[in-house]
Design an enzyme around this catalytic site. Structure first.
Site, short mmCIF file in Angstrom:
data_model
loop_
_atom_site.label_atom_id
_atom_site.label_comp_id
_atom_site.label_asym_id
_atom_site.label_seq_id
_atom_site.Cartn_x
_atom_site.Cartn_y
_atom_site.Cartn_z
N ASN A 4 40.01 41.21 34.31
CA ASN A 4 40.42 40.21 33.40
C ASN A 4 41.53 40.23 34.41
O ASN A 4 42.54 40.48 34.00
CB ASN A 4 40.55 40.40 32.44
CG ASN A 4 40.89 39.25 31.85
OD1 ASN A 4 41.99 38.31 32.16
ND2 ASN A 4 41.51 39.51 29.70
N LYS A 6 43.78 37.80 34.12
CA LYS A 6 44.86 36.78 33.37
C LYS A 6 45.19 36.10 34.16
O LYS A 6 44.72 35.54 35.19
CB LYS A 6 45.97 38.09 32.99
CG LYS A 6 45.21 39.08 31.87
CD LYS A 6 45.62 40.27 30.99
CE LYS A 6 44.90 40.66 30.34
NZ LYS A 6 45.90 42.12 29.61
N HIS A 90 40.33 35.93 23.71
CA HIS A 90 40.81 36.87 23.99
C HIS A 90 42.59 37.07 23.67
O HIS A 90 42.96 36.21 22.68
CB HIS A 90 41.54 36.93 26.17
CG HIS A 90 42.34 38.25 26.10
ND1 HIS A 90 43.71 38.14 26.40
CD2 HIS A 90 41.86 39.02 27.05
CE1 HIS A 90 43.99 39.64 26.59
NE2 HIS A 90 42.56 40.02 27.06
N GLU A 92 45.42 37.30 23.55
CA GLU A 92 46.44 36.96 24.36
C GLU A 92 46.33 35.20 23.80
O GLU A 92 47.82 34.76 23.55
CB GLU A 92 46.56 36.74 25.88
CG GLU A 92 46.89 37.90 25.86
CD GLU A 92 46.85 39.12 27.60
OE1 GLU A 92 46.70 38.47 28.43
OE2 GLU A 92 47.26 40.33 27.75
N GLU A 164 39.13 44.68 21.92
CA GLU A 164 40.60 44.77 22.74
C GLU A 164 41.36 45.46 21.35
O GLU A 164 42.11 44.18 21.33
CB GLU A 164 40.75 44.15 23.19
CG GLU A 164 39.59 43.93 24.60
CD GLU A 164 40.71 42.93 25.56
OE1 GLU A 164 40.68 43.61 27.11
OE2 GLU A 164 41.30 42.04 25.51
N GLY A 170 47.88 46.56 28.03
CA GLY A 170 48.83 46.70 28.76
C GLY A 170 50.13 47.33 28.59
O GLY A 170 51.49 47.27 28.77
N SER A 210 44.45 49.40 28.74
CA SER A 210 44.72 50.49 29.33
C SER A 210 43.97 51.26 29.65
O SER A 210 44.27 52.21 30.04
CB SER A 210 45.84 50.60 28.50
OG SER A 210 46.83 50.67 28.08
P1 13P Z 1 45.21 46.31 30.42
O1 13P Z 1 43.87 46.61 31.12
O2 13P Z 1 46.23 45.81 31.15
O3 13P Z 1 45.57 46.84 29.01
O4 13P Z 1 44.82 44.81 29.58
C1 13P Z 1 43.76 44.84 29.31
C2 13P Z 1 42.79 43.23 28.75
O5 13P Z 1 43.62 42.64 27.86
C3 13P Z 1 41.48 42.29 29.03
O6 13P Z 1 41.01 41.41 28.63
#
Ligand code: 13P
Length: 252
Positions: A4, A6, A90, A92, A164, A170, A210
């Protein structure tokens, strides 16, 4: 193993990435690989991966096909540029853009009927985990999907779930393999109750938060964890290739 990206990468960067990735994962045919790219990169990378076993997907979409929805992108538009999958709900999108369980359910239903593979994300925030309410949150998110989606109509290959935990995204604070297994095992159990045992066995459930080359092995080794949805560690082709090949080693 799903990348992903982003809100990262210009078209040229996306093309360079794919050109660098493909030769490094050519021996990992046992692992299904997906790249969730910004809308602006989809056309270019879908063309580049036409003959490669890589699924290209978007990170969001809207559940109407066309009309007065300024700024939105529809399922037919995604398919038009070669996308075959889409991330839905997601954290976010839920946390920053206010997506509700209802919107996530509508998007999931639309994606399935449009022939796009939805990766439906669920997960609790830190306060919920600390208060012992992980399953209250995650269970409700999973249940909500089936308030719109007719489970009788679909097989376990029609969608993918991703657990997640928001506190692990992150942050470098990866969930322990036991915590990932606990949540994902519970999701699979609930899917068995809601849809049926056959569906629950077949459906793929990913962990995200992560993931790095040094923790992918122990996470993937958990009984109910079928793969990973990766943010930061997917942004470099070499790093994502390591994760794909790491997953391959576990699958073998
Ligand atoms: P990270 O791997 O940066 O923690 O992000 C995970 C994520 O949100 C994947 O959709």
């Amino acid at each position: 193993m799903a990348a992903n990206w982003k809100m990262n990468k210009l078209v040229r960067e996306a093309e360079d990435y794919v050109a660098r990735l493909l030769p490094q994962i050519s021996d990992a045919r046992e692992v299904d690989v997906a790249i969730f790219a910004p809308f602006t990169c989809l056309h270019a990378i879908a063309r580049m991966t036409q003959d490669a076993p890589v699924l290209v997907g978007a990170q969001d979409f809207y559940y109407e096909d066309f009309g007065a929805f300024t700024g939105e992108v529809s399922a037919p538009m995604l398919k038009d540029v070669g996308a075959g999958a889409v991330i839905v709900g997601h954290s976010e999108r839920r946390e920053i853009f206010g997506e509700t369980n209802e919107m996530v359910a509508r998007k999931t239903t639309k994606a399935v009927s449009a022939g796009l593979l939805p990766i439906v994300c669920v997960g609790e925030i830190k306060e919920e985990r600390d208060a012992g309410r992980m399953w209250e949150k995650v269970g409700a998110q999973v249940r909500a999907v089936f308030e719109y989606l007719d489970a009788g109509e679909i097989g376990g290959d029609a969608l993918v779930f991703a657990y997640e935990p928001v506190w692990a995204i992150g942050t470098g604070e990866v969930a322990s393999p036991e915590d990932a297994q606990d949540a994902i095992g519970k999701i699979r159990g609930l899917l068995g109750d809601l849809v049926g045992e056959g569906f629950a066995e077949e459906v793929r459930i990913l962990y995200g938060g992560s993931i790095k080359a040094d923790n992918i092995g122990e996470i993937m080794a958990q009984k109910d964890v079928d793969g990973g949805l990766v943010g930061g560690a997917s942004l470099e082709a070499d790093s994502f290739a390591k994760l794909v090949n790491g997953a391959k080693a576990v699958v073998e």
